[in-house]
Design a protein around this motif. Sequence first.
Motif, PDB file in Angstrom:
ATOM      1  N   ALA A 216       0.709  -1.289   0.011  1.00  0.00           N
ATOM      2  CA  ALA A 216      -0.055  -0.067  -0.049  1.00  0.00           C
ATOM      3  C   ALA A 216       0.813   1.229  -0.048  1.00  0.00           C
ATOM      4  O   ALA A 216       0.369   2.390  -0.722  1.00  0.00           O
ATOM      5  CB  ALA A 216      -0.943  -0.056   1.282  1.00  0.00           C
ATOM      6  N   LEU A 217       1.970   1.043   0.689  1.00  0.00           N
ATOM      7  CA  LEU A 217       2.917   2.280   0.601  1.00  0.00           C
ATOM      8  C   LEU A 217       3.719   2.766  -0.532  1.00  0.00           C
ATOM      9  O   LEU A 217       3.823   3.665  -1.063  1.00  0.00           O
ATOM     10  CB  LEU A 217       3.925   2.089   1.766  1.00  0.00           C
ATOM     11  N   ARG A 218       3.856   1.440  -1.339  1.00  0.00           N
ATOM     12  CA  ARG A 218       4.703   1.652  -2.470  1.00  0.00           C
ATOM     13  C   ARG A 218       3.679   2.150  -3.601  1.00  0.00           C
ATOM     14  O   ARG A 218       4.077   2.952  -4.603  1.00  0.00           O
ATOM     15  CB  ARG A 218       5.181   0.364  -2.865  1.00  0.00           C
ATOM     16  N   ALA A 219       2.234   1.866  -3.400  1.00  0.00           N
ATOM     17  CA  ALA A 219       1.640   2.298  -4.437  1.00  0.00           C
ATOM     18  C   ALA A 219       1.064   3.642  -4.219  1.00  0.00           C
ATOM     19  O   ALA A 219       0.614   4.248  -5.273  1.00  0.00           O
ATOM     20  CB  ALA A 219       0.074   1.333  -4.292  1.00  0.00           C
TER      21      ALA A 219
ATOM     22  N   PRO B  28       1.931   7.813  -4.030  1.00  0.00           N
ATOM     23  CA  PRO B  28       2.890   8.594  -4.517  1.00  0.00           C
ATOM     24  C   PRO B  28       3.721   9.284  -3.406  1.00  0.00           C
ATOM     25  O   PRO B  28       3.050   9.265  -2.179  1.00  0.00           O
ATOM     26  CB  PRO B  28       2.076   9.642  -5.299  1.00  0.00           C
ATOM     27  N   LEU B  29       5.046   9.937  -3.628  1.00  0.00           N
ATOM     28  CA  LEU B  29       5.582  10.519  -2.549  1.00  0.00           C
ATOM     29  C   LEU B  29       4.772  11.583  -2.118  1.00  0.00           C
ATOM     30  O   LEU B  29       4.291  12.595  -2.719  1.00  0.00           O
ATOM     31  CB  LEU B  29       7.075  11.033  -3.257  1.00  0.00           C
ATOM     32  N   GLY B  30       4.689  11.733  -0.620  1.00  0.00           N
ATOM     33  CA  GLY B  30       3.737  12.767  -0.122  1.00  0.00           C
ATOM     34  C   GLY B  30       2.107  12.611  -0.229  1.00  0.00           C
ATOM     35  O   GLY B  30       1.411  13.250   0.261  1.00  0.00           O
ATOM     36  N   GLY B  31       1.790  11.503  -0.815  1.00  0.00           N
ATOM     37  CA  GLY B  31       0.538  10.969  -0.890  1.00  0.00           C
ATOM     38  C   GLY B  31      -0.061  10.081   0.124  1.00  0.00           C
ATOM     39  O   GLY B  31       0.686   9.640   1.138  1.00  0.00           O
ATOM     40  N   ARG B  32      -1.228   9.922   0.494  1.00  0.00           N
ATOM     41  CA  ARG B  32      -2.156   9.380   1.510  1.00  0.00           C
ATOM     42  C   ARG B  32      -2.680   7.708   1.069  1.00  0.00           C
ATOM     43  O   ARG B  32      -2.663   7.776  -0.102  1.00  0.00           O
ATOM     44  CB  ARG B  32      -3.067  10.216   2.080  1.00  0.00           C
ATOM     45  N   PHE B  33      -2.591   6.986   2.035  1.00  0.00           N
ATOM     46  CA  PHE B  33      -3.016   5.593   1.627  1.00  0.00           C
ATOM     47  C   PHE B  33      -3.443   5.043   3.129  1.00  0.00           C
ATOM     48  O   PHE B  33      -3.198   5.641   4.006  1.00  0.00           O
ATOM     49  CB  PHE B  33      -1.830   4.723   1.096  1.00  0.00           C
ATOM     50  N   THR B  34      -4.339   4.334   2.857  1.00  0.00           N
ATOM     51  CA  THR B  34      -5.144   3.803   4.169  1.00  0.00           C
ATOM     52  C   THR B  34      -4.620   2.050   4.265  1.00  0.00           C
ATOM     53  O   THR B  34      -4.588   1.339   3.173  1.00  0.00           O
ATOM     54  CB  THR B  34      -6.710   3.751   3.877  1.00  0.00           C
TER      55      THR B  34
ATOM     56  N   MET C 109      -4.929  -1.085   7.284  1.00  0.00           N
ATOM     57  CA  MET C 109      -5.599  -1.554   8.552  1.00  0.00           C
ATOM     58  C   MET C 109      -6.434  -0.675   9.079  1.00  0.00           C
ATOM     59  O   MET C 109      -6.327  -0.525  10.444  1.00  0.00           O
ATOM     60  CB  MET C 109      -4.518  -2.031   9.355  1.00  0.00           C
ATOM     61  N   GLY C 110      -7.026  -0.091   8.393  1.00  0.00           N
ATOM     62  CA  GLY C 110      -8.039   1.002   8.990  1.00  0.00           C
ATOM     63  C   GLY C 110      -7.372   2.200   9.377  1.00  0.00           C
ATOM     64  O   GLY C 110      -8.225   3.298  10.154  1.00  0.00           O
ATOM     65  N   LYS C 111      -6.277   2.591   9.227  1.00  0.00           N
ATOM     66  CA  LYS C 111      -5.536   3.725   9.477  1.00  0.00           C
ATOM     67  C   LYS C 111      -5.166   4.371   8.174  1.00  0.00           C
ATOM     68  O   LYS C 111      -4.734   3.864   7.309  1.00  0.00           O
ATOM     69  CB  LYS C 111      -4.346   3.778  10.364  1.00  0.00           C
ATOM     70  N   THR C 112      -5.065   5.845   8.152  1.00  0.00           N
ATOM     71  CA  THR C 112      -4.479   6.738   7.110  1.00  0.00           C
ATOM     72  C   THR C 112      -2.853   7.177   7.409  1.00  0.00           C
ATOM     73  O   THR C 112      -2.891   7.660   8.521  1.00  0.00           O
ATOM     74  CB  THR C 112      -5.622   7.741   6.994  1.00  0.00           C
ATOM     75  N   TYR C 113      -2.248   7.008   6.291  1.00  0.00           N
ATOM     76  CA  TYR C 113      -0.916   7.112   6.457  1.00  0.00           C
ATOM     77  C   TYR C 113      -0.731   8.077   5.332  1.00  0.00           C
ATOM     78  O   TYR C 113      -1.423   8.018   4.314  1.00  0.00           O
ATOM     79  CB  TYR C 113      -0.032   6.173   6.413  1.00  0.00           C
TER      80      TYR C 113
END
Length: 790
Positions: free
Chosen positions: A415-418, A420-426, A428-432
Motif C-alpha cells: 500500500a505504501l509503494r502504491a 505517491p511521494l507525499g500522498g495518502r493511503f489507508t 488496516m483502518g488507519k490513514t498514512y
Amino acid sequence: MALTERFPPRPYEDDWPETSQSYEEVMARLNRPPLRAASDSTHDYRRRGAQNILRWLQHHPGDTWQQRWNASPAASCTGSEWNKRSAGWTGYGAANASGILNSGLLALVSAEVLRPSLRWQLTRSSTNMRAVICQHRDPEGFARLEQMVGPQAWSSHLGKLAKSVLVKIVISKGGGLADITVGDSLEFMEAFREYRPSTAGQSLFYSWLRDLGHMPTDAPTTLRFLTRTSGQVSVEQLVDRYNPQSKPIRNLLVDYLKECQPTMDYTSLEDASRTLVRNFWTQIERIQPGIDTLRLPPEVAAAWKQASRTKTTRQRLPDGSIHETVSERANYGNLMMGVRAFYLDLAHWAVEEPERWGPWVAPCPVSQADASTAKHEKRRKAKMDQRTRERLPALATLVRVARENWAEANAGMDALRAAPLGGRFTFMGKTYTRQKQDSVTPFRAYDETGRRAHLGLAEERAFWAWATIEFLHHTGVRIEEMLEASHHSLIQYKLPSTGEVVPLLQVAPSKTDEERLLLVSPELADVLSTIIARVRDSRTGAIPMVVSYDVAEKVHNPPMPLLFQWVYGGQLTPVSRSLIRNGLNDVLGRAGLTDSAGQPLDFSPHDFRRIFISDAIRSGLPPHIAQVLAGHSDINTTMGYNAIYPADAIESHRAFIARRRTIRPSEEYRTPTDEEWDAFLAHFEKRKLSLGTCARAFGTACIHEHACVRCSLLRPEPSQHNRLIEIRDNLIDRIAEAQREGWFGEVEGLEISLAGAHGKLTQLDAALQPSVVHLGLPTFDQIAGRSNTS
C-alpha cells in the motif's frame, strides 16, 4: 581507542599553495572559471563576500589565510555563531550581510583558501556547499562514486547524508575522495557523536569509500557498530579491566592465562579471566584488603564462597531509581571448578617449573564437593525440560502467527509503494501519509497524528522473524550457525543406491568446530528459496558478499554470501540478533501465548533447538543419529536436550510389551481353563518335600525319578540339617555293608547318593555361616611366634 592508534587521522594543515596566495591572486582565481559562478548575481555575491572576509582576516596574525582564520574568533566559534556575528566582525553593514558573507565563505572554501574544521562544519548547515564542492573539488572522484552507487542511492536521503559527510572531510582535510583515510572517517564519527548522540545514517559514506577501493585491507568493514565491536584484546587488558590491587597476583593471573591461551578459544579465555579476576580475586580483595597471597585464611575463603552463592542484578526503573535483586548464582559450581583448576594447575606446573610456579603453590580453598555441578545440572535439566514441554505444543501456533504477521506487514508495504511521494493511503483502518523523500531503506510514513511509522523496518522485522522460526525449527541449529549460513552452504548429494539427487545444508562449525550436513526437507527448501529470492542482487542475480562480525571470538569473518543479510542505512549488513529478538517479540505479542502460570510465553532461539531434538527422538529417530544432526560430541548432551514426557514413557513401555508379545506364541496369552489353573496351583503343592523344596519348572517331570538327594534342583531347608546328617551316615553304613557282602552293583549308586548328601550339607553350611574376607593380615599367633635374631 585502539583503532584510532592504528589508523591516525590526517593532521589539520595551515599552509598549502592555495592558502598562501596573496589577496590579488585569490580574487583573480575567483573571477576565472571554474570558480566563477555562471550567474552574474551569484558571482557578485560571492566576490563581495570573499573580499570582506579576506580584508577582515588581514588584521589577524599569520602568514597564510588559514593561519589567520585559526587566529580569528571565527575558528573558535560554532557555525551558527558565524551566521549571527560575522557581519559585526567584518564590519560589513549591507542589508543582506549574512547571506553575502556566507556566499563569500563558500567561494573561499571552494577555492581551498580556507579549511574550516569538522566540528565547525557540524554546527552549520549549507544548502549549496555539497553541490559546489562536488563540482569544483575532485569532480572525477564524485562522478565515479555516483556511477558506482546508482542514481537511486545517490539521490536518496541517506545518499545525500553520505555526500555531505564526504564533502565535510574533503573541506577540512583537503585533497579528494582517494585521499580520505580510515583515521579521517573515525575522526568524523567521533566528532559527530559529540555533536549528536546517535550516528544513525552517518556511516554510509565509509561503505562507499570501501567499495571504491580507497581503504586498506585491514581497515574496519563498517563504522556502524564500531562502539559495539571492540575486537580481541590482550590478556593484560582482560585482567586490568577489573583493576586488581595486588600487582604480584595481577602478574600471576596474566602469566597463568597466557599459559592457558594456546589451548583456549577467545571466548573461553575471556570467561576464565572473568572467573579468576572479577569473581574470585577482586572479591577476595574486597573481603580482606591488602592481601597478596593465594594462601587464603579459612574465614576469608568461607566468606568468599558464601558471597559467591548469590548474585545481585541491578535494574533501572522508569523513575530513574536502581532496583537490586539478589538471586542464587546458577553457575556457582562452574565458578568453584574454575578456581579449583587454577590452584591445581599451579601445583602441577610447579613440579616441572618450580622456580616459576612453586612460590604460588597453596592449599586449594575449593574442595571437590564445592566444585560439584550435579545438583545444578539436575535443576537445569528439569527447567529446560519444562520449557520444552510448554513450547512444543505452541510451535504450530507460533509458525502460523509468524506467517500472518509477515503477510500483513507485506500488505502494508504494498500500500505504501502504491502511494505517491507525499500522498495518502489507508492500511488496516488507519490513514498514512508517505514521506516526500525516500531513503534507500526503510520506507517511512506518518499516521494521522503526525507520528512517524517505519513500515519498511516493520516488514523487514516480520520477514526475518518468520524466516528465523522456520529455519530453526526445521534444522535445530544454533543461532550463530544460522546467521553464518551462506549460499555456499547449499549443496547436492547423489544417493548411491537410487541415484536420486537430494539437497543438503552444510552447517559451518561453531561451538564444537565440527561441520555437519542436514537434509533439506521440502518445507525448509521453500523457506531457503524465499530468503534467496529476497537477498539476491537484482542487477547481477548473485548473493552479495557481506562481512559478518563474530560476537564470540570478536573478529570479522571474511566476506561471504550470507543468507541472513539485509540493507539497512543504505548498506548491506548481516541480520543482527537484536533484529531477530525484536521480530520474535512482535510475533509472540501477536500470538498471545501463555505458560502454565498464565504468564506470557517467551521463545529464545535455543528453544527451537531443544524442540527439534525432542521432537525428532519422540518421532523415532535413534538418539545417536540425533546426536550427529545436532552436532554434539557426546550423546549425553543430546539426551540432555531431549524432554521426556510421562506419556512417552508409558507409550514406549506399552509398545515394548506389544513387540514382545508378537515374538512369543499367541497361545501363551490365552485365558487358562479351570483345570489348567488347578493344575498350576497343584504344582506348587507337589514341590514341597521332606528335605526342602523342588525348584523344577511348571509342567516338567522329575529328571532323577524322585531321588531328591542327588537332584541339583532340590533347595534344602536349614531345619533339615540333622536329617541330612542321618541320611549321610546311613549311606556310609550301607556302602560298608554292600562292600562286605559283595553287592558291588549297589556300591556305585550309593556313592552317587552320598556325594549328593555331602553337596547338600555343604550348601546348607555355606548359607548358615557369614562370609569372611581374608585381608592378608598376620594373626596373633603368627606375630607371637617370631623371634628377634639381631
